[in-house]
Design a protein around this motif. Structure first.
Motif, PDB file in Angstrom:
ATOM      1  N   UNK A   1      -1.710 -12.862  -1.057  1.00 54.65           N
ATOM      2  CA  UNK A   1      -1.889 -13.779   0.059  1.00 54.65           C
ATOM      3  C   UNK A   1      -0.681 -14.589   0.455  1.00 54.65           C
ATOM      4  N   UNK A   2       0.463 -14.368  -0.181  1.00 49.96           N
ATOM      5  CA  UNK A   2       1.671 -15.048   0.280  1.00 49.96           C
ATOM      6  C   UNK A   2       1.987 -14.655   1.723  1.00 49.96           C
ATOM      7  N   UNK A   3       1.597 -13.432   2.099  1.00 51.55           N
ATOM      8  CA  UNK A   3       1.856 -12.927   3.444  1.00 51.55           C
ATOM      9  C   UNK A   3       0.533 -12.496   4.063  1.00 51.55           C
ATOM     10  N   UNK A   4       0.184 -13.074   5.186  1.00 45.98           N
ATOM     11  CA  UNK A   4      -1.032 -12.719   5.897  1.00 45.98           C
ATOM     12  C   UNK A   4      -0.705 -11.846   7.106  1.00 45.98           C
ATOM     13  N   UNK A   5       0.510 -11.975   7.612  1.00 41.11           N
ATOM     14  CA  UNK A   5       0.993 -11.109   8.679  1.00 41.11           C
ATOM     15  C   UNK A   5       2.216 -10.387   8.151  1.00 41.11           C
ATOM     16  N   UNK A   6       2.357  -9.132   8.527  1.00 39.10           N
ATOM     17  CA  UNK A   6       3.431  -8.304   8.011  1.00 39.10           C
ATOM     18  C   UNK A   6       4.792  -8.949   8.224  1.00 39.10           C
ATOM     19  N   UNK A   7       5.592  -8.987   7.169  1.00 38.76           N
ATOM     20  CA  UNK A   7       6.949  -9.518   7.246  1.00 38.76           C
ATOM     21  C   UNK A   7       7.750  -8.614   8.186  1.00 38.76           C
ATOM     22  N   UNK A   8       8.516  -9.229   9.054  1.00 42.07           N
ATOM     23  CA  UNK A   8       9.318  -8.470  10.005  1.00 42.07           C
ATOM     24  C   UNK A   8       8.616  -8.234  11.331  1.00 42.07           C
ATOM     25  N   UNK A   9       7.407  -8.775  11.467  1.00 42.51           N
ATOM     26  CA  UNK A   9       6.717  -8.682  12.751  1.00 42.51           C
ATOM     27  C   UNK A   9       5.881  -7.443  12.961  1.00 42.51           C
ATOM     28  N   UNK A  10       5.629  -6.662  11.921  1.00 39.60           N
ATOM     29  CA  UNK A  10       4.791  -5.476  12.065  1.00 39.60           C
ATOM     30  C   UNK A  10       3.334  -5.831  12.284  1.00 39.60           C
ATOM     31  N   UNK A  11       2.500  -4.820  12.481  1.00 37.83           N
ATOM     32  CA  UNK A  11       1.099  -5.073  12.852  1.00 37.83           C
ATOM     33  C   UNK A  11       0.142  -5.345  11.686  1.00 37.83           C
ATOM     34  N   UNK A  12       0.573  -5.135  10.449  1.00 46.34           N
ATOM     35  CA  UNK A  12      -0.340  -5.255   9.307  1.00 46.34           C
ATOM     36  C   UNK A  12      -0.780  -6.707   9.104  1.00 46.34           C
ATOM     37  N   UNK A  13      -2.067  -6.862   8.728  1.00 42.59           N
ATOM     38  CA  UNK A  13      -2.659  -8.185   8.588  1.00 42.59           C
ATOM     39  C   UNK A  13      -3.447  -8.312   7.294  1.00 42.59           C
ATOM     40  N   UNK A  14      -3.528  -9.532   6.796  1.00 33.35           N
ATOM     41  CA  UNK A  14      -4.404  -9.854   5.683  1.00 33.35           C
ATOM     42  C   UNK A  14      -3.805  -9.582   4.321  1.00 33.35           C
ATOM     43  N   UNK A  15      -4.595  -9.876   3.303  1.00 37.04           N
ATOM     44  CA  UNK A  15      -4.094  -9.728   1.937  1.00 37.04           C
ATOM     45  C   UNK A  15      -3.864  -8.278   1.555  1.00 37.04           C
ATOM     46  N   UNK A  16      -4.494  -7.346   2.272  1.00 36.38           N
ATOM     47  CA  UNK A  16      -4.288  -5.921   1.996  1.00 36.38           C
ATOM     48  C   UNK A  16      -3.308  -5.288   2.980  1.00 36.38           C
ATOM     49  N   UNK A  17      -2.818  -6.093   3.932  1.00 37.87           N
ATOM     50  CA  UNK A  17      -1.857  -5.632   4.934  1.00 37.87           C
ATOM     51  C   UNK A  17      -2.322  -4.345   5.617  1.00 37.87           C
ATOM     52  N   UNK A  18      -3.552  -4.382   6.130  1.00 37.70           N
ATOM     53  CA  UNK A  18      -4.082  -3.250   6.884  1.00 37.70           C
ATOM     54  C   UNK A  18      -3.675  -3.390   8.345  1.00 37.70           C
ATOM     55  N   UNK A  19      -3.300  -2.285   8.942  1.00 36.30           N
ATOM     56  CA  UNK A  19      -2.935  -2.282  10.354  1.00 36.30           C
ATOM     57  C   UNK A  19      -4.197  -2.136  11.214  1.00 36.30           C
ATOM     58  N   UNK A  20      -4.225  -2.790  12.370  1.00 39.04           N
ATOM     59  CA  UNK A  20      -5.377  -2.632  13.261  1.00 39.04           C
ATOM     60  C   UNK A  20      -5.679  -1.166  13.585  1.00 39.04           C
TER      61      UNK A  20
END
Length: 167
Positions: A43-62
């Motif tokens: 959970x340190x990152x909720x939105x993909x670092x670098x501006x990508x589309x991945x979201x959440x603790x699992x970094x799933x893309x829409x």
């Protein structure tokens, strides 16, 4: 600051897996925990670092979320499983159609994001590792079916993050 690993495991991951009632919940539990540890450092990152589309603790893309619905959950033979997954949706945030914004909820709704991560793995063609404590097997499964062979992540990074955040 990361999410408390024990609270994530007992208050989110285990209850979601119990509701979904899919095979190998003990293996899936460690795979999901490892995925969260590696993808977002719990959970340190909720939105993909670098501006990508991945979201959440699992970094799933829409796009992956959409694919899980269009090519799996939306089939009438899976209506019961879809209802279980959608049961985790919160009333907010909503999209322009007035319905829950599923993509936004990857970032705002831990239970829903967990359910979708499990569905992503459940759809994978390969069998889960048989041993829930086989960290190499979990990492290889993550790499093959979540990060993909062309993804930037490595098995060694997954193992290192698993040990760092969950050890």
């Amino acid at each position: 600051m990361p999410i408390n690993k024990d609270q994530l495991r007992t208050l989110i991951v285990q209850p979601v897996l119990a509701v979904l009632d899919l095979p190998a919940p003990d293996v899936a539990e460690n795979l999901l925990m490892g995925t969260a540890a590696h993808e977002s450092h719990l959970g340190d990152y909720i939105q993909q670092v670098g501006g990508g589309p991945a979201l959440g603790i699992y970094q799933m893309e829409p796009a992956t979320l959409n694919d899980c619905y269009v090519n799996y959950l939306d089939y009438s033979t899976r209506a019961a499983l879809k209802a279980k997954v959608d049961g985790f949706l919160a009333a907010q945030p909503v999209g322009s159609d007035g319905k829950p914004d599923k993509s936004a909820q990857l970032a705002t709704n831990l239970a829903y994001a967990t359910a979708m991560c499990r569905i992503r793995y459940y759809r994978a063609p390969g069998a889960l590792p048989s041993d829930p404590n086989d960290l190499n097997g979990l990492a290889a499964y993550w790499k093959q079916y979540y990060n993909t062979p062309l993804g930037a992540g490595t098995v060694d990074q997954f193992i290192a993050d698993y040990n760092r955040f969950l050890g």
